[in-house]
Structures are given as structure tokens and as C-alpha cells.
Design a protein around this motif. Structure first.
Motif, PDB file in Angstrom:
ATOM      1  N   ILE A 272       7.845 -13.745 -17.110  1.00  0.00           N
ATOM      2  CA  ILE A 272       8.566 -13.848 -15.835  1.00  0.00           C
ATOM      3  C   ILE A 272       8.818 -12.458 -15.254  1.00  0.00           C
ATOM      4  O   ILE A 272       8.628 -12.223 -14.050  1.00  0.00           O
ATOM      5  CB  ILE A 272       9.878 -14.629 -16.029  1.00  0.00           C
ATOM      6  N   LEU A 273       9.232 -11.519 -16.094  1.00  0.00           N
ATOM      7  CA  LEU A 273       9.435 -10.150 -15.610  1.00  0.00           C
ATOM      8  C   LEU A 273       8.109  -9.524 -15.174  1.00  0.00           C
ATOM      9  O   LEU A 273       8.042  -8.830 -14.150  1.00  0.00           O
ATOM     10  CB  LEU A 273      10.086  -9.295 -16.698  1.00  0.00           C
ATOM     11  N   ALA A 274       7.050  -9.763 -15.933  1.00  0.00           N
ATOM     12  CA  ALA A 274       5.755  -9.201 -15.574  1.00  0.00           C
ATOM     13  C   ALA A 274       5.241  -9.778 -14.266  1.00  0.00           C
ATOM     14  O   ALA A 274       4.628  -9.072 -13.454  1.00  0.00           O
ATOM     15  CB  ALA A 274       4.745  -9.455 -16.697  1.00  0.00           C
ATOM     16  N   ASP A 275       5.496 -11.075 -14.032  1.00  0.00           N
ATOM     17  CA  ASP A 275       5.064 -11.682 -12.779  1.00  0.00           C
ATOM     18  C   ASP A 275       5.771 -11.026 -11.591  1.00  0.00           C
ATOM     19  O   ASP A 275       5.144 -10.749 -10.560  1.00  0.00           O
ATOM     20  CB  ASP A 275       5.355 -13.180 -12.798  1.00  0.00           C
ATOM     21  N   ALA A 276       7.076 -10.774 -11.744  1.00  0.00           N
ATOM     22  CA  ALA A 276       7.797 -10.052 -10.686  1.00  0.00           C
ATOM     23  C   ALA A 276       7.211  -8.659 -10.502  1.00  0.00           C
ATOM     24  O   ALA A 276       7.061  -8.171  -9.374  1.00  0.00           O
ATOM     25  CB  ALA A 276       9.282  -9.968 -11.035  1.00  0.00           C
ATOM     26  N   GLY A 277       6.864  -8.005 -11.620  1.00  0.00           N
ATOM     27  CA  GLY A 277       6.255  -6.682 -11.527  1.00  0.00           C
ATOM     28  C   GLY A 277       4.935  -6.699 -10.797  1.00  0.00           C
ATOM     29  O   GLY A 277       4.616  -5.772 -10.043  1.00  0.00           O
ATOM     30  N   ARG A 278       4.141  -7.769 -10.996  1.00  0.00           N
ATOM     31  CA  ARG A 278       2.866  -7.860 -10.282  1.00  0.00           C
ATOM     32  C   ARG A 278       3.078  -8.024  -8.787  1.00  0.00           C
ATOM     33  O   ARG A 278       2.317  -7.478  -7.977  1.00  0.00           O
ATOM     34  CB  ARG A 278       2.037  -9.018 -10.851  1.00  0.00           C
ATOM     35  N   MET A 279       4.112  -8.786  -8.387  1.00  0.00           N
ATOM     36  CA  MET A 279       4.406  -8.928  -6.960  1.00  0.00           C
ATOM     37  C   MET A 279       4.830  -7.583  -6.366  1.00  0.00           C
ATOM     38  O   MET A 279       4.382  -7.187  -5.289  1.00  0.00           O
ATOM     39  CB  MET A 279       5.517  -9.964  -6.756  1.00  0.00           C
ATOM     40  N   ILE A 280       5.705  -6.892  -7.089  1.00  0.00           N
ATOM     41  CA  ILE A 280       6.120  -5.556  -6.632  1.00  0.00           C
ATOM     42  C   ILE A 280       4.912  -4.621  -6.615  1.00  0.00           C
ATOM     43  O   ILE A 280       4.732  -3.817  -5.691  1.00  0.00           O
ATOM     44  CB  ILE A 280       7.222  -5.001  -7.550  1.00  0.00           C
ATOM     45  N   GLY A 281       4.058  -4.746  -7.634  1.00  0.00           N
ATOM     46  CA  GLY A 281       2.897  -3.874  -7.735  1.00  0.00           C
ATOM     47  C   GLY A 281       1.917  -4.033  -6.593  1.00  0.00           C
ATOM     48  O   GLY A 281       1.279  -3.066  -6.171  1.00  0.00           O
ATOM     49  N   ARG A 282       1.791  -5.250  -6.059  1.00  0.00           N
ATOM     50  CA  ARG A 282       0.893  -5.436  -4.916  1.00  0.00           C
ATOM     51  C   ARG A 282       1.382  -4.647  -3.706  1.00  0.00           C
ATOM     52  O   ARG A 282       0.595  -4.052  -2.974  1.00  0.00           O
ATOM     53  CB  ARG A 282       0.771  -6.914  -4.571  1.00  0.00           C
ATOM     54  N   VAL A 283       2.694  -4.659  -3.514  1.00  0.00           N
ATOM     55  CA  VAL A 283       3.255  -3.883  -2.408  1.00  0.00           C
ATOM     56  C   VAL A 283       3.123  -2.388  -2.696  1.00  0.00           C
ATOM     57  O   VAL A 283       2.791  -1.588  -1.816  1.00  0.00           O
ATOM     58  CB  VAL A 283       4.721  -4.270  -2.160  1.00  0.00           C
ATOM     59  N   VAL A 284       3.387  -1.998  -3.934  1.00  0.00           N
ATOM     60  CA  VAL A 284       3.264  -0.592  -4.328  1.00  0.00           C
ATOM     61  C   VAL A 284       1.826  -0.106  -4.138  1.00  0.00           C
ATOM     62  O   VAL A 284       1.592   1.011  -3.663  1.00  0.00           O
ATOM     63  CB  VAL A 284       3.720  -0.409  -5.790  1.00  0.00           C
ATOM     64  N   ALA A 285       0.846  -0.938  -4.487  1.00  0.00           N
ATOM     65  CA  ALA A 285      -0.553  -0.553  -4.299  1.00  0.00           C
ATOM     66  C   ALA A 285      -0.857  -0.337  -2.824  1.00  0.00           C
ATOM     67  O   ALA A 285      -1.598   0.591  -2.454  1.00  0.00           O
ATOM     68  CB  ALA A 285      -1.477  -1.619  -4.884  1.00  0.00           C
ATOM     69  N   GLY A 286      -0.303  -1.195  -1.966  1.00  0.00           N
ATOM     70  CA  GLY A 286      -0.480  -1.003  -0.531  1.00  0.00           C
ATOM     71  C   GLY A 286       0.124   0.301  -0.057  1.00  0.00           C
ATOM     72  O   GLY A 286      -0.467   1.022   0.766  1.00  0.00           O
ATOM     73  N   LEU A 287       1.310   0.636  -0.570  1.00  0.00           N
ATOM     74  CA  LEU A 287       1.929   1.912  -0.206  1.00  0.00           C
ATOM     75  C   LEU A 287       1.104   3.085  -0.733  1.00  0.00           C
ATOM     76  O   LEU A 287       0.973   4.114  -0.063  1.00  0.00           O
ATOM     77  CB  LEU A 287       3.351   1.986  -0.760  1.00  0.00           C
ATOM     78  N   ALA A 288       0.564   2.937  -1.936  1.00  0.00           N
ATOM     79  CA  ALA A 288      -0.259   4.014  -2.487  1.00  0.00           C
ATOM     80  C   ALA A 288      -1.488   4.246  -1.617  1.00  0.00           C
ATOM     81  O   ALA A 288      -1.891   5.394  -1.388  1.00  0.00           O
ATOM     82  CB  ALA A 288      -0.673   3.674  -3.916  1.00  0.00           C
ATOM     83  N   ASN A 289      -2.086   3.177  -1.111  1.00  0.00           N
ATOM     84  CA  ASN A 289      -3.261   3.300  -0.253  1.00  0.00           C
ATOM     85  C   ASN A 289      -2.934   3.872   1.117  1.00  0.00           C
ATOM     86  O   ASN A 289      -3.793   4.492   1.752  1.00  0.00           O
ATOM     87  CB  ASN A 289      -3.922   1.936  -0.068  1.00  0.00           C
ATOM     88  N   THR A 290      -1.727   3.624   1.608  1.00  0.00           N
ATOM     89  CA  THR A 290      -1.432   3.971   3.001  1.00  0.00           C
ATOM     90  C   THR A 290      -0.474   5.147   3.159  1.00  0.00           C
ATOM     91  O   THR A 290      -0.604   5.922   4.103  1.00  0.00           O
ATOM     92  CB  THR A 290      -0.834   2.760   3.725  1.00  0.00           C
ATOM     93  N   VAL A 291       0.483   5.301   2.249  1.00  0.00           N
ATOM     94  CA  VAL A 291       1.394   6.449   2.295  1.00  0.00           C
ATOM     95  C   VAL A 291       0.942   7.523   1.308  1.00  0.00           C
ATOM     96  O   VAL A 291       1.180   8.706   1.525  1.00  0.00           O
ATOM     97  CB  VAL A 291       2.849   5.998   2.001  1.00  0.00           C
ATOM     98  N   ASN A 292       0.288   7.111   0.224  1.00  0.00           N
ATOM     99  CA  ASN A 292      -0.336   8.020  -0.730  1.00  0.00           C
ATOM    100  C   ASN A 292       0.643   9.019  -1.348  1.00  0.00           C
ATOM    101  O   ASN A 292       0.445  10.225  -1.270  1.00  0.00           O
ATOM    102  CB  ASN A 292      -1.487   8.759  -0.049  1.00  0.00           C
ATOM    103  N   PRO A 293       1.728   8.537  -1.986  1.00  0.00           N
ATOM    104  CA  PRO A 293       2.598   9.460  -2.717  1.00  0.00           C
ATOM    105  C   PRO A 293       1.950   9.891  -4.024  1.00  0.00           C
ATOM    106  O   PRO A 293       1.046   9.226  -4.545  1.00  0.00           O
ATOM    107  CB  PRO A 293       3.856   8.613  -2.976  1.00  0.00           C
ATOM    108  N   ALA A 294       2.418  11.002  -4.566  1.00  0.00           N
ATOM    109  CA  ALA A 294       1.926  11.437  -5.873  1.00  0.00           C
ATOM    110  C   ALA A 294       2.676  10.750  -6.997  1.00  0.00           C
ATOM    111  O   ALA A 294       2.160  10.631  -8.109  1.00  0.00           O
ATOM    112  CB  ALA A 294       2.071  12.954  -6.005  1.00  0.00           C
TER     113      ALA A 294
END
Length: 754
Positions: A272-294
Motif C-alpha cells: 500500500i505504501l509502495a503504491d502511493a509512492g508510485r503515484m507520487i513517483g509519476r508526478v515526480v518523474a514529470g517534474l524531473a522531465n520538465t523542471v529538471n532539478p538535481a
């Protein structure tokens, strides 16, 4: 030069130099600040009397001949700062001295104004000397009137920030993000909040609403969110949502502490925690692609360094982000826990002190200062001349930031006396550094002279490499267009050859217009690939294989015989539209280049933002659908795959899919083609809505080939952003068509040289 404001600037510089060095002699301080020794002696005497500095007795150490020098340090009355945060759990406050050393921390379980004022007063008693600043952090749902009441109670200004922003600064100042300038901080709590540090600057957004990551929509038919949309990230992956899912699975209420403990041994809890992490991770991946933080920092009561949420976020990042982005983005768990916001309030306060102001000034004019153990640049120049150079540098930086500015605006921005600014500007006009220009718009009262930077005698050449050919625009030092050129470019898989052929075409144009090649000509090039902002190299793992693994600037310079600045095309388009086009005057801008290779460019705080490794704005490879069409990047369901000509084959009347024919049919009034472009705009808007929610631009400029038949794509983008962004962001957002057409990239290249 004289006056109270100049005196204050000098004091700030001196305090900054002492704070950074820790212990310095008067001679060291003169070298570091560029001020005359007599000026240093006078300021030190004044600050010693006030207790802001202290002086140690001279002790011979054998390191130098002659009389030993006394050491200057911060004094007992140097003062400090106070920080406080208000959450649903109560009020916390702390104090720190100017070195960042924490003096005291206090906590009360109440969160009313009286408790807040009481704790701040207690913290101020621990500071010897002035409390330079008070910073207040407000958690989600806290009444903003509390800040106004505190300011009235204290009788002075209170700096107010969100707890997410302060938690980010806490990790930068005291925690795991120390030394990083491009950071995304996520706190997974009762809601999911986000703070952004872009190029070392805390990003608030055009309307102060940046960081609304909890309202990124994940499921259009999901649970209703308090913002009015359905299926927001908050409804799926916030702590209450996760604990509710655990409670339903276990048949009893579950606390955050128990959930973390159970996840180490219980498979159902871990999933259950990992599933929440995957949902957060999809948004984080989008931010990594578009805002590109280090660096991405995850924090909250359910976060452990190697726990299921952090692990799942990392897995999603590697799955959905581009390979180069995933490899260059670190994910860490926050190290400060509940103290992050409080320590961030102290760090924000330290950034607002006189010593911090002096540090920023020293950084701006670093070519004229030096460390205590190094020779100063400009050795042999008089102290008075070094001071003049410092002041001119401050004025140049202010004009460069503003584009153009009146003398009155420069006085307000630099805090230098009006007479001194007038004298310096007159000298800079004579030296050809600045020139007078018409004021931008009518102004009331007696007009103040307006100035802008110039580059006398130079020719600026902007080059845009596109899929259809090469465009060249040449301007004078002030940016006025002198001549242009265009040449078709046949497709090629040899990127180095493309660079050399482009440079050869530029040489032909220079010869045709009688331009003598030499140091008086500067070049900037726009190209359709991410360029590393520090090294200038193209990624070895670029999606476009012809533009991978080499330095385009070196290839161009070898032909032109001079250096060239090479930047991504969407980033330069955003810069051009913010200075010359549809977003002129806006400081936070998102530019969308809408075609089969859709990309984006960001302008943050008036400056183009490339990201940590040059990938900011790569929206074309955001995932739209996991089982969608194959993209040229090797993944399925990317946005660009849904915009390729083949995806419009159903309306191609049996002919081979072609972008040009689709646009021609739409321009001729073909309703299916127009509807297809409208839907393409909706898809683009829906896909970039998370970026808009987090970045909070003032203007979204929609350009690219898809806009040429009319406003169909623009309307679609506007409709989708209004539908999928949080109400506060959508209400203040302006979505407009681009104004500069196909010249936008070349004009952006010119602007990068100005």
C-alpha cells in the motif's frame, strides 16, 4: 560618493566579509571588498563601537614580518534572526546568530496569536544585539490574518512563507540538500506540498501559488478533492489517504508510526505504501522531465530513507523520466524531520540580514574581489577605482535584469544615492556601456531618463536550426534587426555535419553583407536538443541520435573562427516571447512549442531556466498512456507519439500522413482537421497541467507549427488548463498565442546575447 545608503551598503559588505571569513585582518577585508583601507578603518571603528564587530589582540605567529595584525570577528552585538512556524500541532520558534548557530528553540501546543508572539519574544531575548529579521511559516489551512496580526503586534515587518518553502530552505541550509541550487522538496503529510529552488532562488510563482503538487490530477473520476477536482494526488497519496487504505485493509485505525513499522515486516502494508509512492513517483518523474532539478527531497511521517515510498518513487522516476534525467536526479529522504520548517525559517531570516545582502553583492561583483589568501584581480588599481567598478557592476546587473530602467528605478533598486547614480550613468554612457532610450509606456510627473545596455560596434548573430532549415537574424548591439537569411537543410543523421553546414551558411551571409569577421561579432545558436548549461555538451543518450555526445559550440566555432553560445530552442523561444513577444513584461513564463515534437521553455523570475542538466521543459516525453503508441525515445505513450503525423492518419483521406497537409487542410476550413488540432491542444494542456500547477506562470504562450492554421490548439490548451489546474492557478492564468512566428528561436538567440 557619500550618503547614508552608500554607507549602509559598505557596512553590509564588511559584515558579509567578516561572517564568511570567520576571522580577518583589516588588510584582508580591504582585498575582499575592494574598499579603500581608510574606508575599512572607519567602518571597523564604527562597528566595534556598536558591538557588531570584535577585535582580538595581536598575537605574533611567525608567519609574517613586522608588527602582527589584529583579527576582526563578529561581535557580541552582531545580532541574529528569529524563525517561527504555525501548524495544526501548535507553534514552534527558534533563534540563531549570524553564523547560523541555533541559540534557542521553544514549542507550544497552542497556535493562536498570543502564543506565537510569546515564543518570538522569548527567542529574541537570547539574541545579543538586534534581531535582524523575523520569518513566519504558515502550514496548510492556517489563517493568513495571523501573519498580519503578528506584524502589528511586533511593530515591524514579518517575512511570511509556506512551510513547504521553509522546509526546503531548512534542508538546503542544515540538511541533505546543502550545496544544491536546483532542488524540489515534497512533504507528504495531511496534504502534499512542494517547494522549488531554481538556480539557487526560491520560486514562488507569478501569483505566489507555486508548488501545488497535491492538486495534480491523477484520476478524472477519482475521489472528490477539496479544490473541486476529482482524483488529485492528495486524495490518493497523502498521509490520511494512505492510512485510510491501511485501516480498511487491516480492519482498524492505523497511525503513521505503526504503518512505518509494519511496512518492514508486513507485505500488505508495504504494498500500500509502495503504491502511493508510485503515484507520487509519476508526478515526480514529470517534474524531473520538465523542471529538471538535481535533487528531489521527500519528507513526512511515512518517509524512511530506504522505505517503500522512497523506493517506489525512485522506480517510477527511472521508468517515466528520460534516461539522462533519471541518471542525473538524486532522490533523498529529508533529514530534519519536524524541524525542517523551523530551521528553514532561520535560514530564510539569515538570507535577509545585512551580512547576507553584502554576500550577494560580493557574489555579483566577484571579478573585483578576492579571498584573503589570494591576489585580487585588478592588482595595482587604486581602492577608489575598485569601489567605482563595484558600483558600476551593481548598476549593470540591475539594468540587465530589468531590460531597461529609469534613473529613479535604479536608485530604488540599488540603494545608491541619486547623485551618485547620475554620475555613474553619465560615465557609462560616455564609455558606451549604456545608452538612453525611450521609457516603456507613459509615466506620471517629470520623466526620469531611461537607460539600457548597449554593445557598440558589435554585430549579434542569432541562428536557429530547425527541421525545415536554418534561419539567421543579425542585429546591432541594441537588438535592432539589420538583415536575415534562410536556407533549407536536407535531413541528415550526422549532427556534426549539420553544425558545420550551419556555420558555413552563416559565413556566406556575413560575406554577402560585407561583415568583417572578428571579435566584433558574437554568435548564438538555437538547436532542437537539450544542451548542458555548464559544459555546453549534448547528452550522450539524447533521443535525437544525430545530436548526441559532442559539443555543438566547438563544431560551429571551428568554422566561424570564434565562440558561439548554443542553447535549446524552446528555452530561447520562451526568452524571446518574454522580452519581445506575447509575454513581454512577465517574469514567470511557460512557452509551448506545439507540433509533433512538442517542447517547452521556462522563464523563472525574468531569467531563462534550463534545469540542472539542460532538460527543463522536455514535455514531449511526458507519459500520457502506458499502452500508447511507441515513441522514438523507446517508451510508449509519450505526448509526442500522440502528435505525430501517423496519429492523424484517420483524417488524411487515404494519403500518407503528413503534418504540412494536416495544417493546410485546417487552414482551408476542413472541420475534422480543425477538430483534430483542438483535441491536440487539449491533450497538450492536460499533459502540462502538472507543470503549470507547480510552476505557476503568469503567462502560457502557445506557439509552434500547430498554431499556424488558427487558434485551435491555443483554445484547446486554454480549455484543458482551466479544467485541470487548481482553481487559484487557473483563475489568474493567461494563455495566449505566440507573437513572433518562425523567427522566435533566432530572436531568442539574439536576446541571449543582450
Amino acid at each position: 560618493m557619500s550618503g547614508r545608503r552608500v554607507h549602509q551598503v559598505r557596512r553590509d559588505l564588511l559584515l558579509a566579509a567578516v561572517r564568511e571569513a570567520g576571522r580577518s585582518t583589516r588588510s584582508d577585508l580591504a582585498r575582499r571588498t575592494g574598499m579603500a583601507r581608510m574606508t575599512i578603518d572607519g567602518l571597523v571603528a564604527e562597528l566595534l563601537t556598536a558591538g557588531l564587530l570584535a577585535e582580538d589582540a595581536a598575537v605574533p605567529d611567525g608567519a609574517r614580518a613586522g608588527r602582527p595584525a589584529r583579527s576582526i570577528t563578529l561581535g557580541p552585538a552582531a545580532g541574529g534572526v528569529v524563525g517561527a512556524i504555525v501548524t495544526t500541532q501548535g507553534v514552534r520558534a527558534a533563534s540563531a546568530d549570524l553564523t547560523g548557530r541555533i541559540l534557542a528553540e521553544h514549542h507550544l501546543s497552542r497556535n493562536d496569536l498570543d502564543s506565537l508572539a510569546l515564543l518570538i519574544a522569548e527567542c529574541e531575548t537570547t539574541i545579543e544585539g538586534p534581531a535582524w529579521s523575523v520569518v513566519l511559516g504558515l502550514g496548510a489551512g492556517q489563517d493568513p490574518a495571523l501573519a498580519a496580526g503578528l506584524q502589528q503586534r511586533l511593530g515591524r515587518r514579518v517575512i511570511v512563507r509556506t512551510t513547504a518553502e521553509l522546509s526546503l530552505l531548512g534542508e538546503v541550509g542544515y540538511g541533505c540538500a546543502a550545496g544544491h541550487s536546483d532542488v524540489c522538496y515534497l512533504r507528504i503529510g495531511s496534504v502534499i506540498t512542494c517547494g522549488l529552488l531554481l538556480g539557487g532562488v526560491l520560486h514562488h510563482g507569478a501569483h505566489g501559488a507555486a508548488g501545488q503538487i497535491g492538486h495534480v490530477q491523477m484520476d478524472e473520476i477519482g475521489p472528490l478533492c477539496r479544490c473541486g477536482n476529482r482524483g488529485c494526488l492528495d486524495t490518493i497519496a497523502s498521509v490520511p489517504a494512505i492510512l485510510a487504505a491501511l485501516g480498511a485493509a487491516l480492519g482498524e485505525p492505523v497511525s503513521a508510526g505503526r504503518a512505518v513499522e509494519s511496512s518492514r515486516t508486513d507485505e500488505a502494508t508495504e504494498r500500500i505504501l509502495a503504491d502511493a509512492g508510485r503515484m507520487i513517483g509519476r508526478v515526480v518523474a514529470g517534474l524531473a522531465n520538465t523542471v529538471n532539478p538535481a535533487l528531489i527531497v521527500l519528507d513526512g511521517p511515512l518517509i524512511e530513507a530506504d522505505g517503500p515510498i522512497v523506493t517506489a518513487v525512485g522506480e517510477s522516476l527511472r521508468r517515466y523520466a528520460q534516461p539522462e534525467v533519471a541518471a542525473g536526479t538524486a532522490i533523498r529522504a529529508g533529514t530534519l524531520g519536524d524541524r525542517a520548517g523551523l530551521l528553514g525559517a532561520l535560514w530564510a531570516g539569515l538570507r535577509a540580514t545585512p551580512a547576507a545582502r553584502g554576500s550577494r553583492t560580493l557574489a555579483r561583483v566577484s571579478p573585483t574581489v578576492t579571498t584573503a589568501d589570494a591576489e585580487p584581480i585588478g592588482k595595482g588599481v587604486s581602492s577608489g577605482e575598485r569601489e567605482r567598478v563595484v558600483r558600476r557592476g551593481i548598476l549593470v546587473e540591475a539594468i540587465r535584469t530589468l531590460g531597461q530602467a529609469t534613473r529613479s528605478e535604479l536608485v530604488k533598486r540599488t540603494l545608491l544615492p541619486r547623485a551618485a547614480v547620475a554620475t555613474l550613468l553619465d560615465g557609462m554612457v560616455r564609455d558606451g556601456v549604456v545608452e538612453r532610450c525611450p521609457a516603456d509606456g507613459p509615466r506620471a510627473g517629470r520623466p526620469s531618463p531611461c537607460f539600457r545596455l548597449v554593445t557598440p560596434g558589435e554585430l549579434l548573430v542569432g541562428v536557429a536550426i530547425g527541421g525545415d532549415g536554418v534561419r539567421v537574424i543579425a542585429t546591432g548591439g541594441t537588438g535592432e534587426i539589420r538583415w536575415t537569411g534562410y536556407r533549407d537543410m536536407p535531413p541528415s543523421m550526422d549532427g556534426r555535419a549539420i553544425m558545420r553546414d550551419t556555420a558555413g551558411f552563416v559565413r556566406e551571409l556575413l560575406d554577402a553583407h560585407g561583415e568583417r569577421r572578428g571579435p566584433g561579432i558574437r554568435f548564438a545558436v538555437s538547436m532542437p536538443a537539450p544542451v548542458h548549461p555548464v559544459t555546453g555538451h549534448l547528452s550522450s543518450r539524447s533521443v535525437l541520435t544525430m545530436f548526441a555526445g559532442f559539443s555543438p559550440a566547438e563544431e560551429i566555432a571551428a568554422v566561424l573562427g570564434g565562440p558561439a553560445l548554443v542553447t535549446n530552442n524552446a528555452q530561447l523561444s520562451a526568452l524571446a516571447e518574454s522580452r519581445r513577444g506575447a509575454a513581454r513584461g512577465a517574469r514567470d513564463v511557460l512557452y509551448l512549442s506545439c507540433d509533433q515534437y512538442t517542447g517547452a521553455g521556462l522563464v523563472a523570475g525574468g531569467r531563462p531556466y534550463p534545469g540542472a542538466i539542460g532538460y527543463a521543459g522536455e514535455v514531449g516525453h511526458l507519459n500520457v498512456r502506458e499502452v500508447g503508441p511507441l515513441c522514438l525515445c523507446g517508451k510508449r505513450g509519450c505526448l509526442s507519439a500522440f502528435l505525430s503525423p501517423g496519429y492523424f492518419a484517420a483524417i488524411s483521406d487515404g494519403g500518407p500522413p503528413d503534418e504540412g497537409r494536416l495544417l493546410a487542410r485546417a487552414a482551408a476550413g476542413d472541420r475534422p482537421a480543425q477538430r483534430a488540432l483542438l483535441d491536440a491542444g487539449r491533450l497538450i494542456g492536460r499533459t502540462v497541467a502538472p507543470l503549470v500547477s507547480v510552476f505557476d506562470p503568469a503567462v502560457v504562450v502557445v506557439g509552434g507549427r500547430f498554431t499556424e492554421p488558427g487558434g485551435f490548439v491555443v483554445d484547446g490548451v486554454r480549455e484543458a488548463l482551466q479544467r485541470h489546474c487548481p482553481p487559484a492557478t487557473a483563475a489568474a492564468l493567461s494563455v495566449v498565442p505566440a507573437a513572433l512566428g518562425r523567427d522566435v528561436e533566432a530572436l531568442g538567440a539574439i536576446e541571449s546575447l543582450l
